[in-house]
Design a protein around this motif. Structure first.
Motif, PDB file in Angstrom:
ATOM      1  N   LYS A  15       0.866  -1.250   0.145  1.00  0.00           N
ATOM      2  CA  LYS A  15      -0.045  -0.018  -0.079  1.00  0.00           C
ATOM      3  C   LYS A  15       0.909   1.366  -0.173  1.00  0.00           C
ATOM      4  O   LYS A  15       0.571   2.175  -0.699  1.00  0.00           O
ATOM      5  N   ASP A  16       1.905   1.128   0.768  1.00  0.00           N
ATOM      6  CA  ASP A  16       2.876   2.581   0.854  1.00  0.00           C
ATOM      7  C   ASP A  16       3.374   2.729  -0.531  1.00  0.00           C
ATOM      8  O   ASP A  16       3.560   3.847  -0.697  1.00  0.00           O
ATOM      9  N   TYR A  17       3.916   1.369  -1.173  1.00  0.00           N
ATOM     10  CA  TYR A  17       4.529   1.645  -2.502  1.00  0.00           C
ATOM     11  C   TYR A  17       3.560   2.251  -3.560  1.00  0.00           C
ATOM     12  O   TYR A  17       3.922   3.097  -4.238  1.00  0.00           O
ATOM     13  N   LEU A  18       2.102   1.772  -3.497  1.00  0.00           N
ATOM     14  CA  LEU A  18       1.195   2.337  -4.369  1.00  0.00           C
ATOM     15  C   LEU A  18       0.692   3.439  -4.302  1.00  0.00           C
ATOM     16  O   LEU A  18       0.581   4.511  -4.889  1.00  0.00           O
ATOM     17  N   GLN A  19       0.948   4.070  -3.050  1.00  0.00           N
ATOM     18  CA  GLN A  19       0.564   5.435  -2.604  1.00  0.00           C
ATOM     19  C   GLN A  19       1.878   6.364  -2.957  1.00  0.00           C
ATOM     20  O   GLN A  19       1.523   7.731  -3.840  1.00  0.00           O
ATOM     21  N   LYS A  20       2.737   6.031  -2.700  1.00  0.00           N
ATOM     22  CA  LYS A  20       4.160   7.154  -2.798  1.00  0.00           C
ATOM     23  C   LYS A  20       4.586   6.971  -3.936  1.00  0.00           C
ATOM     24  O   LYS A  20       5.103   7.956  -4.849  1.00  0.00           O
ATOM     25  N   GLU A  21       4.847   5.652  -4.616  1.00  0.00           N
ATOM     26  CA  GLU A  21       5.470   5.504  -5.840  1.00  0.00           C
ATOM     27  C   GLU A  21       4.334   5.666  -7.099  1.00  0.00           C
ATOM     28  O   GLU A  21       4.764   6.321  -8.180  1.00  0.00           O
ATOM     29  N   LYS A  85      -2.671  -9.545  -8.649  1.00  0.00           N
ATOM     30  CA  LYS A  85      -1.673  -9.795  -9.522  1.00  0.00           C
ATOM     31  C   LYS A  85      -0.594  -8.594  -9.301  1.00  0.00           C
ATOM     32  O   LYS A  85       0.552  -8.809  -9.453  1.00  0.00           O
ATOM     33  N   ALA A  86      -1.217  -7.360  -9.133  1.00  0.00           N
ATOM     34  CA  ALA A  86      -0.237  -6.186  -8.785  1.00  0.00           C
ATOM     35  C   ALA A  86       0.321  -6.551  -7.596  1.00  0.00           C
ATOM     36  O   ALA A  86       1.682  -6.071  -7.379  1.00  0.00           O
ATOM     37  N   PHE A  87      -0.183  -7.265  -6.487  1.00  0.00           N
ATOM     38  CA  PHE A  87       0.583  -7.597  -5.344  1.00  0.00           C
ATOM     39  C   PHE A  87       1.850  -8.252  -5.489  1.00  0.00           C
ATOM     40  O   PHE A  87       2.946  -8.202  -4.888  1.00  0.00           O
ATOM     41  N   TYR A  88       1.530  -9.423  -6.073  1.00  0.00           N
ATOM     42  CA  TYR A  88       2.640 -10.409  -6.533  1.00  0.00           C
ATOM     43  C   TYR A  88       3.584  -9.774  -7.401  1.00  0.00           C
ATOM     44  O   TYR A  88       4.886 -10.204  -7.210  1.00  0.00           O
ATOM     45  N   ARG A  89       3.446  -8.723  -8.106  1.00  0.00           N
ATOM     46  CA  ARG A  89       4.303  -8.039  -9.247  1.00  0.00           C
ATOM     47  C   ARG A  89       5.233  -7.000  -8.165  1.00  0.00           C
ATOM     48  O   ARG A  89       6.520  -7.203  -8.379  1.00  0.00           O
ATOM     49  N   LEU A  92       7.884  -9.537  -6.567  1.00  0.00           N
ATOM     50  CA  LEU A  92       8.781 -10.048  -7.536  1.00  0.00           C
ATOM     51  C   LEU A  92       9.848  -8.696  -7.680  1.00  0.00           C
ATOM     52  O   LEU A  92      11.146  -8.972  -7.356  1.00  0.00           O
ATOM     53  N   LYS A  93       9.190  -7.394  -7.495  1.00  0.00           N
ATOM     54  CA  LYS A  93      10.111  -6.174  -7.490  1.00  0.00           C
ATOM     55  C   LYS A  93      11.016  -6.313  -6.495  1.00  0.00           C
ATOM     56  O   LYS A  93      12.057  -5.611  -6.668  1.00  0.00           O
ATOM     57  N   THR A  94      10.399  -6.404  -5.404  1.00  0.00           N
ATOM     58  CA  THR A  94      11.243  -6.291  -4.116  1.00  0.00           C
ATOM     59  C   THR A  94      11.972  -7.564  -3.824  1.00  0.00           C
ATOM     60  O   THR A  94      12.311  -7.803  -2.384  1.00  0.00           O
ATOM     61  N   LYS A  95      11.973  -8.354  -4.593  1.00  0.00           N
ATOM     62  CA  LYS A  95      12.724  -9.833  -4.565  1.00  0.00           C
ATOM     63  C   LYS A  95      12.448 -10.591  -3.304  1.00  0.00           C
ATOM     64  O   LYS A  95      12.786 -11.267  -2.642  1.00  0.00           O
ATOM     65  N   GLN A  96      11.038 -10.535  -3.177  1.00  0.00           N
ATOM     66  CA  GLN A  96      10.419 -11.220  -1.968  1.00  0.00           C
ATOM     67  C   GLN A  96       9.943 -12.808  -2.343  1.00  0.00           C
ATOM     68  O   GLN A  96       9.908 -13.748  -1.604  1.00  0.00           O
ATOM     69  N   ILE A  97       9.819 -12.812  -3.594  1.00  0.00           N
ATOM     70  CA  ILE A  97       9.332 -13.920  -4.196  1.00  0.00           C
ATOM     71  C   ILE A  97      10.135 -14.205  -5.761  1.00  0.00           C
ATOM     72  O   ILE A  97      10.617 -13.090  -6.115  1.00  0.00           O
TER      73      ILE A  97
END
Length: 306
Positions: A15-21, A85-89, A92-97
């Motif tokens: 959520k923080d990523y969606l809001q700030k980025e 889908k956005a959550f798992y992207r 991936l972006k943050t290398k958690q999966i």
């Protein structure tokens, strides 16, 4: 069995990523959060798994089946899976999966529905029937209907319109669209008159609670979604027998009437605030229908008797 569902740290970070980025609106953030928590509850109840970071696609597919069985529309189900889908992207972006469980997911096929715009006759009937209105609410309602039809604004955009966004000197509106994308929309002379008339009435309100916003209730409060919907539905129910009578149909009407009268698709795209022509092409079916009528009426081959 009662489950106490707590927000994952990953959901909070997302959520923080969606809001700030990504600069997403608060409404979009709330929708994403609700979808993810809904999926989390489903996993707790059906797979006794509290974390949604490392689920597999069979679990997601089970959730999708349950949503369909609940009677949710295909559009709603697709929106919920888009949140996943956005959550798992993000993971991936943050290398958690390393691999998204949604990698091979395909959205459910949406049945085509024909959006039927109001005719020019229906629009004129509504505006003439309102007779510009009397008193604060009457003048406000007339201005809202005229503004929807003249600009193609979304309901949320009209509600969020602020006094500083209405520039009657330069005949423009600054509209804040999806993902906080701003656009300037020109004001027609007739609409300018309505806006000026409404401004005068607005100044006569007593206590104004949320004065930054341009359109207010008679109590001086910001408008809400249901009030605007009821307003449009009420006035158009008197002039149209169409099943759907909403602010979105007015947006569709705006685009269709422009295209029918010769406006090019790219100009309509800019006025609507679409990011791509593909979004605007949804509104072209009526224009093609109008073109077909002219074509059939005018083409020499159609006049021949076989």
């Amino acid at each position: 069995m009662v489950f106490f569902i707590f927000m994952d740290a990953t959901i909070i970070a997302f959520k923080d990523y969606l809001q700030k980025e990504k600069n997403y609106s608060i409404h979009t953030l709330m929708a994403y959060e609700a979808d993810l928590l809904n999926f989390k509850v489903f996993n707790c109840m059906n797979f006794e798994q509290d974390s949604i970071d490392l689920v597999n696609y069979s679990q997601i597919r089970s959730w999708i089946v349950s949503l369909v069985e609940e009677g949710l529309s295909v559009i709603t189900v697709n929106r919920k899976t888009a949140s996943l889908k956005a959550f798992y992207r993000f993971l991936l972006k943050t290398k958690q999966i390393e691999v998204s469980p949604m990698l091979k997911h395909k959205s459910l096929k949406v049945p085509k529905t024909l959006q039927i715009p109001f005719s020019e006759k229906e629009m004129n009937a509504v505006l003439e029937g309102m007779e510009v209105g009397t008193g604060f609410e009457g003048i406000r309602d007339y201005t809202i209907v005229e503004l929807f039809y003249a600009t193609g604004m979304r309901r949320a955009e009209l509600i969020q319109l602020k006094c500083v966004d209405v520039d009657l000197l330069n005949n423009t509106l600054k509209v804040l669209g999806k993902r906080n994308k701003e656009r300037l929309v020109p004001i027609l002379p007739a609409v300018k008159e309505s806006l000026e008339r409404y401004k005068q009435e607005r100044m006569c309100l007593g206590e104004v609670v949320e004065g930054d916003y341009f359109f207010l209730t008679k109590k001086g409060e910001k408008l809400n979604n249901s009030l605007v919907y009821r307003l449009i539905n009420s006035y158009f129910s008197q002039a149209s027998e169409k099943v759907k009578k909403s602010p979105h149909v007015l947006r569709h009407t705006f685009a269709t009437h422009l295209l029918n009268n010769g406006a090019d698709l790219n100009s309509v795209k800019e006025l609507l605030g679409h990011s791509s022509l593909a979004s605007t092409q949804v509104y072209t079916h009526s224009s093609l229908s109008e073109l077909q009528k002219v074509y059939q009426k005018s083409h020499p081959r159609n006049k021949e008797q076989f």
